[in-house]
Design a protein around this motif. Structure first.
Motif, PDB file in Angstrom:
ATOM      1  N   TYR A 259       5.153   7.614   1.514  1.00  0.00           N
ATOM      2  CA  TYR A 259       3.842   7.427   1.869  1.00  0.00           C
ATOM      3  C   TYR A 259       4.012   7.994   3.424  1.00  0.00           C
ATOM      4  N   LEU A 260       4.703   7.567   4.079  1.00  0.00           N
ATOM      5  CA  LEU A 260       4.913   7.831   5.469  1.00  0.00           C
ATOM      6  C   LEU A 260       5.516   9.342   5.630  1.00  0.00           C
TER       7      LEU A 260
ATOM      8  N   SER B 210       3.545  -2.835  -4.682  1.00  0.00           N
ATOM      9  CA  SER B 210       4.819  -3.322  -3.789  1.00  0.00           C
ATOM     10  C   SER B 210       4.543  -4.752  -3.279  1.00  0.00           C
ATOM     11  N   ALA B 211       3.452  -4.709  -2.791  1.00  0.00           N
ATOM     12  CA  ALA B 211       2.930  -6.066  -2.035  1.00  0.00           C
ATOM     13  C   ALA B 211       3.061  -7.145  -3.071  1.00  0.00           C
TER      14      ALA B 211
ATOM     15  N   ILE C 144      -3.662   4.177  -3.788  1.00  0.00           N
ATOM     16  CA  ILE C 144      -2.913   3.413  -3.022  1.00  0.00           C
ATOM     17  C   ILE C 144      -2.242   2.089  -4.098  1.00  0.00           C
TER      18      ILE C 144
ATOM     19  N   THR D 299       9.069   2.952  -1.319  1.00  0.00           N
ATOM     20  CA  THR D 299       7.545   3.342  -1.719  1.00  0.00           C
ATOM     21  C   THR D 299       6.842   3.675  -0.331  1.00  0.00           C
ATOM     22  N   VAL D 300       6.902   2.561   0.625  1.00  0.00           N
ATOM     23  CA  VAL D 300       6.145   2.801   2.027  1.00  0.00           C
ATOM     24  C   VAL D 300       6.717   4.034   2.520  1.00  0.00           C
TER      25      VAL D 300
ATOM     26  N   ILE E 225      10.576  -1.459  -2.064  1.00  0.00           N
ATOM     27  CA  ILE E 225       9.132  -1.459  -1.253  1.00  0.00           C
ATOM     28  C   ILE E 225       9.025  -0.753  -0.254  1.00  0.00           C
ATOM     29  N   LEU E 226      10.139  -0.573   0.640  1.00  0.00           N
ATOM     30  CA  LEU E 226      10.458   0.142   1.699  1.00  0.00           C
ATOM     31  C   LEU E 226      10.654   1.666   1.404  1.00  0.00           C
TER      32      LEU E 226
ATOM     33  N   LEU F 166       1.319   0.768  -3.192  1.00  0.00           N
ATOM     34  CA  LEU F 166       1.699   0.020  -2.283  1.00  0.00           C
ATOM     35  C   LEU F 166       1.107  -1.324  -2.412  1.00  0.00           C
TER      36      LEU F 166
END
Length: 264
Positions: A237-238, A180-181, A174, A233-234, A230-231, A177
């Protein structure tokens, strides 16, 4: 392969997949059908000499290792493949906490404990070395020969190397993520300091400086790019979660020809 099975029915099991699912999915299919106390994995292009398996097996037994990798004395891969392997190796050091002196080659031998743990994985995007590293750190390696490829061109294109990297990058950590944060937080802090600097510059340093539309546009484009990173990357994952939950198979076996111990 069918001819070999017919010639050695007591020793060989042949698994024919319905299509090309990729190297790691195919290896996982083989591991699901392997029955030995130890299982060796080697490429079918002639670059991994089968006689080296004996030396790797002896090292695994004498050293008490769970897995022994073959480390190539002189690699016979193309420049692109070597570059991709080097990049993947460095990413694995960071993402998977791989020992830095361990070379993750496709030529390896593992014991039944590791094979059983690997075959429990049900995700659609397996990465064999990632599954090994999350199972055990009891890993050894042996220097082995690496021969010229049997046919002239490798199946590992730039696209396939990128997909392999994504499997390692996204499926077994992870950290993206978290990165990205952290990136978003850093950009927010940087933007805050920039805004304060612009105000100070306008009020006290250079009142005539223009802080109009160009500055606003550049700032918006920059931070919009960070948000999209960032979006993305998320979203990746989704997407992988969706593919797993929708039942995307690791592999599809068209037919198998099992070994017949009674014909040894």
């Amino acid at each position: 392969c069918r001819a070999l099975h017919e010639k050695h029915p007591g020793s060989l099991t042949f698994v024919h997949l319905a299509r090309n699912f990729g190297e790691h999915n195919a290896v996982l299919a083989g591991l699901n059908h392997a029955t030995g106390a130890h299982v060796a994995v080697l490429d079918d292009d002639g670059q991994n000499p089968p006689e080296e398996v004996r030396r790797m097996y002896d090292e695994l037994r004498s050293g008490g290792w769970d897995v022994v990798y073959g480390r190539y004395r002189v690699k016979q891969h193309s420049g692109l493949r070597n570059l991709g392997s080097s990049f993947n190796d460095r990413v694995a050091n960071l993402m998977l906490n791989k020992p830095r002196d361990l070379y993750l080659s496709s030529f390896k031998i593992m014991n039944r404990f590791v094979v059983n743990e690997i075959t429990r994985y049900r995700g659609a995007f397996p990465y064999i070395d990632g599954l090994i590293l999350r199972t055990t750190r009891n890993l050894g390696q042996v220097d082995v020969e690496h021969q010229e490829r049997g046919d002239a061109q490798s199946n590992y294109t730039l696209r396939r190397l990128f997909v392999l990297w994504l499997n390692m990058f996204l499926n077994f950590s992870i950290m993206p993520l978290r990165f990205s944060a952290l990136l978003g937080s850093c950009m927010a802090v940087v933007s805050l300091f920039l805004m304060v600097g612009i105000v100070i510059d306008k009020l006290y340093v250079n009142p005539a400086v223009s802080v109009g539309i160009p500055t606003v546009l550049v700032t918006v484009v920059f931070f919009a790019g960070v948000q999209l990173l960032i979006l993305g990357t998320v979203g990746e994952y989704l997407g992988r979660i969706f593919m797993d939950q929708s039942g995307t198979p690791q592999f599809v076996v068209r037919y198998t020809r099992e070994r017949d111990p009674t014909r040894d």
